[in-house]
Design a protein around this motif. Structure first.
Motif, PDB file in Angstrom:
ATOM      1  N   LEU A 313       0.831  -1.207   0.000  1.00 21.41           N
ATOM      2  CA  LEU A 313       0.000   0.000   0.000  1.00 21.41           C
ATOM      3  C   LEU A 313       0.865   1.255   0.000  1.00 21.41           C
ATOM      4  O   LEU A 313       0.589   2.215  -0.732  1.00 21.41           O
ATOM      5  CB  LEU A 313      -0.933  -0.004   1.215  1.00 21.41           C
ATOM      6  CG  LEU A 313      -2.031  -1.078   1.222  1.00 21.41           C
ATOM      7  CD1 LEU A 313      -2.744  -1.089   2.568  1.00 21.41           C
ATOM      8  CD2 LEU A 313      -3.029  -0.836   0.090  1.00 21.41           C
ATOM      9  N   ALA A 314       1.912   1.254   0.818  1.00 19.36           N
ATOM     10  CA  ALA A 314       2.783   2.427   0.902  1.00 19.36           C
ATOM     11  C   ALA A 314       3.498   2.694  -0.416  1.00 19.36           C
ATOM     12  O   ALA A 314       3.750   3.860  -0.774  1.00 19.36           O
ATOM     13  CB  ALA A 314       3.803   2.240   2.023  1.00 19.36           C
ATOM     14  N   SER A 315       3.816   1.621  -1.155  1.00 21.45           N
ATOM     15  CA  SER A 315       4.559   1.788  -2.405  1.00 21.45           C
ATOM     16  C   SER A 315       3.751   2.509  -3.476  1.00 21.45           C
ATOM     17  O   SER A 315       4.311   2.977  -4.467  1.00 21.45           O
ATOM     18  CB  SER A 315       5.004   0.420  -2.933  1.00 21.45           C
ATOM     19  OG  SER A 315       3.886  -0.345  -3.353  1.00 21.45           O
ATOM     20  N   GLN A 316       2.413   2.601  -3.287  1.00 18.62           N
ATOM     21  CA  GLN A 316       1.596   3.331  -4.251  1.00 18.62           C
ATOM     22  C   GLN A 316       1.727   4.843  -4.086  1.00 18.62           C
ATOM     23  O   GLN A 316       1.403   5.602  -4.999  1.00 18.62           O
ATOM     24  CB  GLN A 316       0.123   2.931  -4.098  1.00 18.62           C
ATOM     25  CG  GLN A 316      -0.128   1.467  -4.411  1.00 18.62           C
ATOM     26  CD  GLN A 316      -1.592   1.126  -4.341  1.00 18.62           C
ATOM     27  OE1 GLN A 316      -2.304   1.140  -5.333  1.00 18.62           O
ATOM     28  NE2 GLN A 316      -2.056   0.846  -3.131  1.00 18.62           N
ATOM     29  N   LYS A 317       2.203   5.268  -2.913  1.00 11.27           N
ATOM     30  CA  LYS A 317       2.354   6.698  -2.641  1.00 11.27           C
ATOM     31  C   LYS A 317       3.811   7.128  -2.522  1.00 11.27           C
ATOM     32  O   LYS A 317       4.138   8.299  -2.753  1.00 11.27           O
ATOM     33  CB  LYS A 317       1.631   7.042  -1.336  1.00 11.27           C
ATOM     34  CG  LYS A 317       0.143   6.717  -1.327  1.00 11.27           C
ATOM     35  CD  LYS A 317      -0.636   7.604  -2.292  1.00 11.27           C
ATOM     36  CE  LYS A 317      -2.138   7.338  -2.177  1.00 11.27           C
ATOM     37  NZ  LYS A 317      -2.909   8.172  -3.129  1.00 11.27           N
ATOM     38  N   LEU A 318       4.677   6.200  -2.151  1.00  9.90           N
ATOM     39  CA  LEU A 318       6.073   6.524  -1.876  1.00  9.90           C
ATOM     40  C   LEU A 318       6.991   5.681  -2.755  1.00  9.90           C
ATOM     41  O   LEU A 318       6.610   4.587  -3.187  1.00  9.90           O
ATOM     42  CB  LEU A 318       6.392   6.264  -0.399  1.00  9.90           C
ATOM     43  CG  LEU A 318       5.545   7.048   0.624  1.00  9.90           C
ATOM     44  CD1 LEU A 318       5.798   6.501   2.025  1.00  9.90           C
ATOM     45  CD2 LEU A 318       5.858   8.530   0.554  1.00  9.90           C
ATOM     46  N   LEU A 320       9.449   2.927  -3.870  1.00 18.39           N
ATOM     47  CA  LEU A 320       9.563   1.592  -3.283  1.00 18.39           C
ATOM     48  C   LEU A 320      10.949   1.320  -2.716  1.00 18.39           C
ATOM     49  O   LEU A 320      11.090   0.803  -1.597  1.00 18.39           O
ATOM     50  CB  LEU A 320       9.207   0.533  -4.331  1.00 18.39           C
ATOM     51  CG  LEU A 320       9.349  -0.920  -3.880  1.00 18.39           C
ATOM     52  CD1 LEU A 320       8.390  -1.221  -2.735  1.00 18.39           C
ATOM     53  CD2 LEU A 320       9.104  -1.870  -5.053  1.00 18.39           C
ATOM     54  N   ARG A 321      11.992   1.635  -3.450  1.00 19.03           N
ATOM     55  CA  ARG A 321      13.333   1.221  -3.027  1.00 19.03           C
ATOM     56  C   ARG A 321      13.759   1.846  -1.700  1.00 19.03           C
ATOM     57  O   ARG A 321      14.317   1.148  -0.849  1.00 19.03           O
ATOM     58  CB  ARG A 321      14.337   1.520  -4.142  1.00 19.03           C
ATOM     59  CG  ARG A 321      14.242   0.477  -5.260  1.00 19.03           C
ATOM     60  CD  ARG A 321      15.012   0.872  -6.477  1.00 19.03           C
ATOM     61  NE  ARG A 321      14.961  -0.191  -7.475  1.00 19.03           N
ATOM     62  CZ  ARG A 321      15.170  -0.002  -8.761  1.00 19.03           C
ATOM     63  NH1 ARG A 321      15.456   1.201  -9.215  1.00 19.03           N
ATOM     64  NH2 ARG A 321      15.109  -1.010  -9.608  1.00 19.03           N
ATOM     65  N   PRO A 322      13.520   3.133  -1.459  1.00 20.71           N
ATOM     66  CA  PRO A 322      13.834   3.658  -0.119  1.00 20.71           C
ATOM     67  C   PRO A 322      13.035   2.967   0.985  1.00 20.71           C
ATOM     68  O   PRO A 322      13.557   2.757   2.084  1.00 20.71           O
ATOM     69  CB  PRO A 322      13.465   5.142  -0.234  1.00 20.71           C
ATOM     70  CG  PRO A 322      13.590   5.463  -1.680  1.00 20.71           C
ATOM     71  CD  PRO A 322      13.143   4.215  -2.389  1.00 20.71           C
ATOM     72  N   LEU A 323      11.779   2.615   0.702  1.00 14.92           N
ATOM     73  CA  LEU A 323      10.986   1.886   1.691  1.00 14.92           C
ATOM     74  C   LEU A 323      11.629   0.542   2.022  1.00 14.92           C
ATOM     75  O   LEU A 323      11.712   0.148   3.188  1.00 14.92           O
ATOM     76  CB  LEU A 323       9.571   1.642   1.153  1.00 14.92           C
ATOM     77  CG  LEU A 323       8.572   2.798   1.187  1.00 14.92           C
ATOM     78  CD1 LEU A 323       7.287   2.384   0.475  1.00 14.92           C
ATOM     79  CD2 LEU A 323       8.275   3.219   2.613  1.00 14.92           C
ATOM     80  N   VAL A 324      12.076  -0.166   0.984  1.00 15.90           N
ATOM     81  CA  VAL A 324      12.683  -1.482   1.181  1.00 15.90           C
ATOM     82  C   VAL A 324      14.002  -1.361   1.940  1.00 15.90           C
ATOM     83  O   VAL A 324      14.263  -2.099   2.900  1.00 15.90           O
ATOM     84  CB  VAL A 324      12.890  -2.183  -0.177  1.00 15.90           C
ATOM     85  CG1 VAL A 324      13.677  -3.479  -0.009  1.00 15.90           C
ATOM     86  CG2 VAL A 324      11.545  -2.479  -0.826  1.00 15.90           C
ATOM     87  N   MET A 325      14.841  -0.419   1.531  1.00 12.91           N
ATOM     88  CA  MET A 325      16.121  -0.243   2.225  1.00 12.91           C
ATOM     89  C   MET A 325      15.906   0.166   3.682  1.00 12.91           C
ATOM     90  O   MET A 325      16.589  -0.326   4.589  1.00 12.91           O
ATOM     91  CB  MET A 325      16.966   0.805   1.500  1.00 12.91           C
ATOM     92  CG  MET A 325      17.520   0.346   0.173  1.00 12.91           C
ATOM     93  SD  MET A 325      18.688   1.542  -0.573  1.00 12.91           S
ATOM     94  CE  MET A 325      17.573   2.871  -1.015  1.00 12.91           C
ATOM     95  N   GLY A 326      14.946   1.072   3.918  1.00 11.84           N
ATOM     96  CA  GLY A 326      14.653   1.478   5.282  1.00 11.84           C
ATOM     97  C   GLY A 326      14.172   0.324   6.138  1.00 11.84           C
ATOM     98  O   GLY A 326      14.558   0.195   7.316  1.00 11.84           O
ATOM     99  N   SER A 327      13.346  -0.540   5.554  1.00 12.61           N
ATOM    100  CA  SER A 327      12.859  -1.713   6.286  1.00 12.61           C
ATOM    101  C   SER A 327      13.998  -2.653   6.637  1.00 12.61           C
ATOM    102  O   SER A 327      14.051  -3.206   7.743  1.00 12.61           O
ATOM    103  CB  SER A 327      11.813  -2.449   5.437  1.00 12.61           C
ATOM    104  OG  SER A 327      10.688  -1.641   5.200  1.00 12.61           O
ATOM    105  N   MET A 328      14.915  -2.855   5.692  1.00 11.48           N
ATOM    106  CA  MET A 328      16.054  -3.739   5.940  1.00 11.48           C
ATOM    107  C   MET A 328      16.925  -3.223   7.075  1.00 11.48           C
ATOM    108  O   MET A 328      17.344  -3.984   7.957  1.00 11.48           O
ATOM    109  CB  MET A 328      16.876  -3.885   4.660  1.00 11.48           C
ATOM    110  CG  MET A 328      16.164  -4.671   3.564  1.00 11.48           C
ATOM    111  SD  MET A 328      17.034  -4.560   1.978  1.00 11.48           S
ATOM    112  CE  MET A 328      16.128  -5.791   1.020  1.00 11.48           C
TER     113      MET A 328
END
Length: 436
Positions: A313-318, A320-328
């Motif tokens: 859901l977040a990837s539709q607004k933000l 994706l790659r920064p979200l994934v790296m931040g999660s890692m």
């Protein structure tokens, strides 16, 4: 009408709202991965009955349990490449047929050798299915929904495992026969075949990449079904496009991309399976009961499933790659906090749930990155290779942690070592961003 190249055709699907037939394809792929999740879990629920009936020890049973994982890794690598050669639709139908046959034959097994072979065969179908459906979902989604749909597709595997576990427990309570679990799985898998036959078309991207004799007719048929205008001629082939093969993944600049994604997936999966396999034992060693340890693991699985939906859901607004790296990176700090000597079941459950949330977000977030990074003509093979080789991390993580514990390491050094996998994965994604 002017002909369109692959990127322009994909752009048309990217820009327009998703047609109901595109949603059907996505839902069918999610359902297929849910069946995969059940099929993988089936042997785990059947294992106690198998061991009791045949009088086999844990060592022999461990071999049986590992055969499906071996088949999945092999199937991901080999069958993903096959889908790039012959098409997504026939490969999915073939994988499903293999899965049905494997489940039925597993129910008829009367010795360890035969059961091991049937689980290997079933694993081949499951491994191939995961890689091909990932490519299929990427190619039938529009730009707005692609990341979400690919994440939900992978989340379908976990959902199927959870629901399948409930069904398996009910069947075993009622029948007491471990074979009923395999027969139910075969029946559920077989039931979806007619839906696939009538509602699963071939991917447009795959047709444009492979160019079979009737490619234009099939592309236009699918475009009409999706409410799009037909094209008058196939586009010119992309310059320098190689035929699908494992070699294509390591040719020119593609080698760097393949290696970065494979290392990222391997490292993140290593951390994920350390959490899944060792948390119960660690919690019991802290003085808690096995039942309490099980509840902590349930919290971890809830965190994992929740993260899959939310990152989509977040990837539709933000981005994706920064979200994934931040999660890692967040997963590293969460697992470090777990290893720091927390006491009390409540804080432990919360930290484990947060760690699982972050770590699994990193895992599932890699799938849409793979779908966007690999070109259509070897997308399924590329995803399959990364998944297949990366699955080695699911073995390395628990083994390395066990070796460190056996050598006298405390929980914090082990947690930091395992958590470093998340940092390595984040670095690989960062290096990938610089190139793309």
């Amino acid at each position: 009408m002017a002909s369109m190249d692959t990127e322009e055709t994909g752009g048309l699907l990217d820009a327009a709202p998703m047609h109901w037939r595109q949603w059907v394809v996505v839902v069918l792929c999610i359902a297929l991965n849910a069946l995969d999740g059940f099929d993988v879990l089936a042997i785990s629920f059947a294992a106690p009955g198998i061991a009791a009936e045949w009088g086999i020890d844990r060592g022999v049973l461990g071999v049986v349990l590992s055969m499906e994982l071996l088949g999945m890794a092999t199937g991901s690598v080999l069958i993903g490449n096959l889908a790039d050669r012959i098409g997504r639709r026939p490969t999915i139908l073939a994988c499903l047929t293999v899965m049905v046959a494997g489940m039925v034959l597993s129910a008829t097994a009367h010795d360890v050798t035969f059961l091991s072979v049937t689980r290997l065969v079933t694993g081949l179908g499951i491994g191939g299915m995961i890689s091909v459906t990932s490519a299929m979902v990427a190619e039938f989604s529009n730009g707005k929904r692609r990341s979400l749909n690919m994440v939900l597709n992978i989340a379908g595997y976990s959902g199927g495992a959870i629901l399948g576990g409930l069904v398996a427990a009910m069947l075993l309570d009622r029948t007491g026969d471990w074979r009923s679990v395999f027969l139910f799985g075969a029946g559920a898998t077989l039931a979806i075949l007619p839906l696939l036959w009538f509602f699963l078309p071939e991917s447009i991207d795959s047709l444009l990449a492979r160019r079979p004799a009737n490619a234009l007719e099939r592309v236009n048929r699918t475009l009409r079904h999706l409410g799009r205008d037909p094209i008058s001629a196939l586009p010119e082939p992309v310059a320098g496009m190689m035929k699908p093969s494992p070699l294509a993944l390591f040719t020119g600049g593609q080698a760097r991309v393949t290696l970065l994604l494979t290392v990222a997936y391997f490292a993140q999966i290593m951390l994920f399976y350390f959490l899944q396999k060792w948390v119960p034992k660690i919690i019991v060693d802290m003085g808690h009961s096995p039942a309490e340890a099980s509840r902590v693991l349930v919290a971890a699985n809830i965190g994992s499933l929740t993260s899959a939906v939310l990152i989509g859901l977040a990837s539709q607004k933000l981005p994706l790659r920064p979200l994934v790296m931040g999660s890692m990176v967040a997963g590293f700090f969460a697992i470090a906090l777990f290893g720091s000597g927390l006491s009390g079941l409540g804080p432990l459950s919360l930290v484990v749930a947060v760690a699982a949330f972050c770590i699994n977000a990193g895992v599932v977030g890699l799938y849409p990155i793979m779908g966007a990074t690999f070109p259509a003509h070897f997308r399924a093979g590329g995803i399959g290779f990364v998944i297949g080789v990366g699955r080695g991390g699911s073995t390395v993580g628990p083994i390395l942690a066990g070796a460190m514990f056996a050598a006298g390491s405390g929980l914090l050094p082990v947690a930091l070592t395992m958590g470093a996998g998340g940092l390595v994965a984040a670095l690989m994604v960062r290096l990938l961003v610089r190139r793309h």
